[in-house]
Design a protein around this motif. Structure first.
Motif, PDB file in Angstrom:
ATOM      1  N   GLY A   1       0.777  -1.228   0.000  1.00 39.00           N
ATOM      2  CA  GLY A   1       0.000   0.000   0.000  1.00 39.00           C
ATOM      3  C   GLY A   1       0.811   1.282   0.000  1.00 39.00           C
ATOM      4  O   GLY A   1       0.240   2.369   0.032  1.00 39.00           O
ATOM      5  N   GLY A   2       2.133   1.166  -0.020  1.00 42.52           N
ATOM      6  CA  GLY A   2       2.963   2.367  -0.038  1.00 42.52           C
ATOM      7  C   GLY A   2       3.134   3.016   1.313  1.00 42.52           C
ATOM      8  O   GLY A   2       3.519   4.187   1.401  1.00 42.52           O
ATOM      9  N   LEU A   3       2.885   2.258   2.393  1.00 43.72           N
ATOM     10  CA  LEU A   3       2.965   2.830   3.740  1.00 43.72           C
ATOM     11  C   LEU A   3       4.217   2.417   4.506  1.00 43.72           C
ATOM     12  O   LEU A   3       4.597   3.094   5.462  1.00 43.72           O
ATOM     13  N   ILE A   4       4.841   1.309   4.126  1.00 48.59           N
ATOM     14  CA  ILE A   4       6.064   0.854   4.802  1.00 48.59           C
ATOM     15  C   ILE A   4       7.145   0.632   3.751  1.00 48.59           C
ATOM     16  O   ILE A   4       7.015  -0.243   2.886  1.00 48.59           O
ATOM     17  N   ARG A   5       8.189   1.419   3.820  1.00 48.29           N
ATOM     18  CA  ARG A   5       9.281   1.292   2.860  1.00 48.29           C
ATOM     19  C   ARG A   5      10.110   0.048   3.176  1.00 48.29           C
ATOM     20  O   ARG A   5      10.544  -0.145   4.318  1.00 48.29           O
ATOM     21  N   PRO A   6      10.321  -0.824   2.204  1.00 44.61           N
ATOM     22  CA  PRO A   6      11.101  -2.042   2.471  1.00 44.61           C
ATOM     23  C   PRO A   6      12.574  -1.732   2.706  1.00 44.61           C
ATOM     24  O   PRO A   6      13.085  -0.704   2.258  1.00 44.61           O
ATOM     25  N   THR A   7      13.232  -2.631   3.400  1.00 47.15           N
ATOM     26  CA  THR A   7      14.675  -2.502   3.604  1.00 47.15           C
ATOM     27  C   THR A   7      15.420  -2.791   2.307  1.00 47.15           C
ATOM     28  O   THR A   7      16.406  -2.131   1.977  1.00 47.15           O
ATOM     29  N   SER A   8      14.937  -3.772   1.561  1.00 48.92           N
ATOM     30  CA  SER A   8      15.532  -4.098   0.262  1.00 48.92           C
ATOM     31  C   SER A   8      14.480  -4.795  -0.590  1.00 48.92           C
ATOM     32  O   SER A   8      13.420  -5.200  -0.107  1.00 48.92           O
ATOM     33  N   GLY A   9      14.799  -4.933  -1.872  1.00 45.27           N
ATOM     34  CA  GLY A   9      13.870  -5.566  -2.800  1.00 45.27           C
ATOM     35  C   GLY A   9      12.984  -4.539  -3.484  1.00 45.27           C
ATOM     36  O   GLY A   9      13.071  -3.338  -3.228  1.00 45.27           O
ATOM     37  N   LEU A  10      12.124  -5.034  -4.366  1.00 48.51           N
ATOM     38  CA  LEU A  10      11.290  -4.166  -5.195  1.00 48.51           C
ATOM     39  C   LEU A  10       9.819  -4.480  -5.023  1.00 48.51           C
ATOM     40  O   LEU A  10       9.425  -5.635  -4.857  1.00 48.51           O
ATOM     41  N   VAL A  11       9.006  -3.414  -5.064  1.00 45.99           N
ATOM     42  CA  VAL A  11       7.558  -3.540  -5.203  1.00 45.99           C
ATOM     43  C   VAL A  11       7.183  -2.773  -6.456  1.00 45.99           C
ATOM     44  O   VAL A  11       7.298  -1.545  -6.505  1.00 45.99           O
TER      45      VAL A  11
ATOM     46  N   LEU B   1       5.801  -0.118 -12.382  1.00 46.58           N
ATOM     47  CA  LEU B   1       6.378   1.077 -11.758  1.00 46.58           C
ATOM     48  C   LEU B   1       6.944   0.722 -10.385  1.00 46.58           C
ATOM     49  O   LEU B   1       6.240   0.170  -9.537  1.00 46.58           O
ATOM     50  N   ASP B   2       8.207   1.028 -10.165  1.00 45.83           N
ATOM     51  CA  ASP B   2       8.870   0.780  -8.878  1.00 45.83           C
ATOM     52  C   ASP B   2       8.353   1.801  -7.861  1.00 45.83           C
ATOM     53  O   ASP B   2       8.764   2.958  -7.865  1.00 45.83           O
ATOM     54  N   ILE B   3       7.435   1.373  -6.995  1.00 45.66           N
ATOM     55  CA  ILE B   3       6.764   2.301  -6.082  1.00 45.66           C
ATOM     56  C   ILE B   3       7.764   3.062  -5.222  1.00 45.66           C
ATOM     57  O   ILE B   3       7.709   4.294  -5.092  1.00 45.66           O
ATOM     58  N   TYR B   4       8.704   2.338  -4.612  1.00 48.35           N
ATOM     59  CA  TYR B   4       9.609   2.978  -3.655  1.00 48.35           C
ATOM     60  C   TYR B   4      10.822   3.611  -4.323  1.00 48.35           C
ATOM     61  O   TYR B   4      11.688   4.152  -3.643  1.00 48.35           O
ATOM     62  N   GLY B   5      10.853   3.572  -5.645  1.00 49.88           N
ATOM     63  CA  GLY B   5      11.838   4.356  -6.388  1.00 49.88           C
ATOM     64  C   GLY B   5      11.328   5.745  -6.702  1.00 49.88           C
ATOM     65  O   GLY B   5      12.062   6.571  -7.260  1.00 49.88           O
ATOM     66  N   LEU B   6      10.067   6.015  -6.326  1.00 48.13           N
ATOM     67  CA  LEU B   6       9.458   7.315  -6.578  1.00 48.13           C
ATOM     68  C   LEU B   6       9.769   8.293  -5.455  1.00 48.13           C
ATOM     69  O   LEU B   6      10.037   7.886  -4.317  1.00 48.13           O
ATOM     70  N   PRO B   7       9.710   9.607  -5.725  1.00 48.30           N
ATOM     71  CA  PRO B   7       9.829  10.594  -4.646  1.00 48.30           C
ATOM     72  C   PRO B   7       8.614  10.500  -3.724  1.00 48.30           C
ATOM     73  O   PRO B   7       7.551  10.001  -4.129  1.00 48.30           O
ATOM     74  N   PRO B   8       8.730  10.968  -2.469  1.00 45.02           N
ATOM     75  CA  PRO B   8       7.654  10.809  -1.477  1.00 45.02           C
ATOM     76  C   PRO B   8       6.290  11.311  -1.949  1.00 45.02           C
ATOM     77  O   PRO B   8       5.274  10.670  -1.683  1.00 45.02           O
TER      78      PRO B   8
ATOM     79  N   ALA C   1       2.781   9.153  -2.249  1.00 44.43           N
ATOM     80  CA  ALA C   1       1.515   9.608  -1.671  1.00 44.43           C
ATOM     81  C   ALA C   1       0.413   9.622  -2.734  1.00 44.43           C
ATOM     82  O   ALA C   1      -0.735   9.240  -2.463  1.00 44.43           O
ATOM     83  N   ASP C   2       0.749  10.050  -3.946  1.00 46.36           N
ATOM     84  CA  ASP C   2      -0.226  10.032  -5.037  1.00 46.36           C
ATOM     85  C   ASP C   2      -0.704   8.607  -5.321  1.00 46.36           C
ATOM     86  O   ASP C   2      -1.893   8.372  -5.571  1.00 46.36           O
ATOM     87  N   TYR C   3       0.242   7.664  -5.303  1.00 45.00           N
ATOM     88  CA  TYR C   3      -0.106   6.259  -5.512  1.00 45.00           C
ATOM     89  C   TYR C   3      -1.098   5.794  -4.443  1.00 45.00           C
ATOM     90  O   TYR C   3      -2.130   5.181  -4.755  1.00 45.00           O
ATOM     91  N   ARG C   4      -0.798   6.082  -3.176  1.00 48.02           N
ATOM     92  CA  ARG C   4      -1.696   5.694  -2.082  1.00 48.02           C
ATOM     93  C   ARG C   4      -3.077   6.321  -2.240  1.00 48.02           C
ATOM     94  O   ARG C   4      -4.101   5.665  -2.076  1.00 48.02           O
ATOM     95  N   ASN C   5      -3.097   7.608  -2.539  1.00 51.67           N
ATOM     96  CA  ASN C   5      -4.357   8.348  -2.555  1.00 51.67           C
ATOM     97  C   ASN C   5      -5.244   8.015  -3.749  1.00 51.67           C
ATOM     98  O   ASN C   5      -6.465   8.119  -3.671  1.00 51.67           O
ATOM     99  N   ASN C   6      -4.629   7.620  -4.862  1.00 52.73           N
ATOM    100  CA  ASN C   6      -5.388   7.434  -6.090  1.00 52.73           C
ATOM    101  C   ASN C   6      -5.611   5.983  -6.491  1.00 52.73           C
ATOM    102  O   ASN C   6      -6.517   5.701  -7.276  1.00 52.73           O
TER     103      ASN C   6
END
Length: 220
Positions: A52-62, A67-74, A78-83
């Motif tokens: 859900g984009g709420l907990i940033r992983p220590t390693s690995g990809l989502v 689209l690499d969610i945690y490669g995005l700026p904050p 947030a846009d991903y979560r909200n939309n």
């Protein structure tokens, strides 16, 4: 829809590394109904909130649709979560001093979409969930089942492609549990929304297309 590669979330507790999720690789198809089961501390909720984009992983990809969610700026996370995502939780988390209608409107205010008639959309969702006569009621004036239906309406306010539900029937009696599961099941099958459900209840898990059983942060 989702592609996970060696996903790991590690916490440090008293100088010990605790792997909440440990090198999980997984593909989730759009429109599917996935149940995540396992004992307490197995990593179920951590996995759900990472999707859900709420907990940033220590390693690995989502990845979501490539689209690499945690490669995005904050702000883009947030846009991903909200939309894209609607959250349904065990504790409802309704704002106590707002009516049912106002609680459903809240995510629409965050989205700042001026072209949406916010009250009309919230009212339509509550009607869809059988709460037309309860729109002006405060949470304390509603039954537990009604409160959870308001929470589901709120989760649908942003018209999400993905619903992430964390023990949504955990506080409900058996009759209300079936009622809420029926609603979630219909949202998946009739509206083709991807549903990912964390549950410890075997009856709830049996509704899913696929069950992931976690232990010590790993899919077993």
């Amino acid at each position: 829809m989702f592609s996970l590669k060696s996903l790991t979330k590690t916490y440090i507790h008293r100088n010990e590394n605790i792997h909440a999720i440990n090198h999980i690789s997984l593909e989730i198809q759009g429109g599917s109904f996935i149940a995540i089961t396992g004992g307490s501390g197995s990593g179920k909720t951590t996995l759900l909130l990472t999707l859900g984009g709420l907990i940033r992983p220590t390693s690995g990809l989502v990845k979501y649709k490539g689209l690499d969610i945690y490669g995005l700026p904050p702000e883009k996370i947030a846009d991903y979560r909200n939309n894209t995502v609607g959250f349904v939780l065990q504790t409802f988390n309704l704002i106590p001093y707002l009516s049912a209608l106002e609680n459903v409107i809240v995510p629409l205010l965050i989205l700042k979409k001026s072209n949406i008639d916010k009250r009309k959309r919230a009212s339509t969702l509550l009607k869809k969930l059988g709460l037309s006569s309860r729109q002006d009621f405060l949470p304390r004036e509603l039954s537990l089942g009604q409160q959870q239906r308001v929470a589901i309406a709120r989760a649908l306010a942003n018209d999400p492609e993905v619903i992430l539900a964390d023990e949504p029937t955990g506080n409900l009696d058996p009759v209300l549990k079936i009622e809420i599961l029926d609603i979630l099941h219909d949202l998946n099958k009739q509206e083709n929304r991807t549903l990912i459900l964390v549950t410890h209840d075997p009856d709830s898990a049996r509704r899913a297309d696929r069950v992931l059983n976690l232990s010590n942060g790993e899919i077993i």
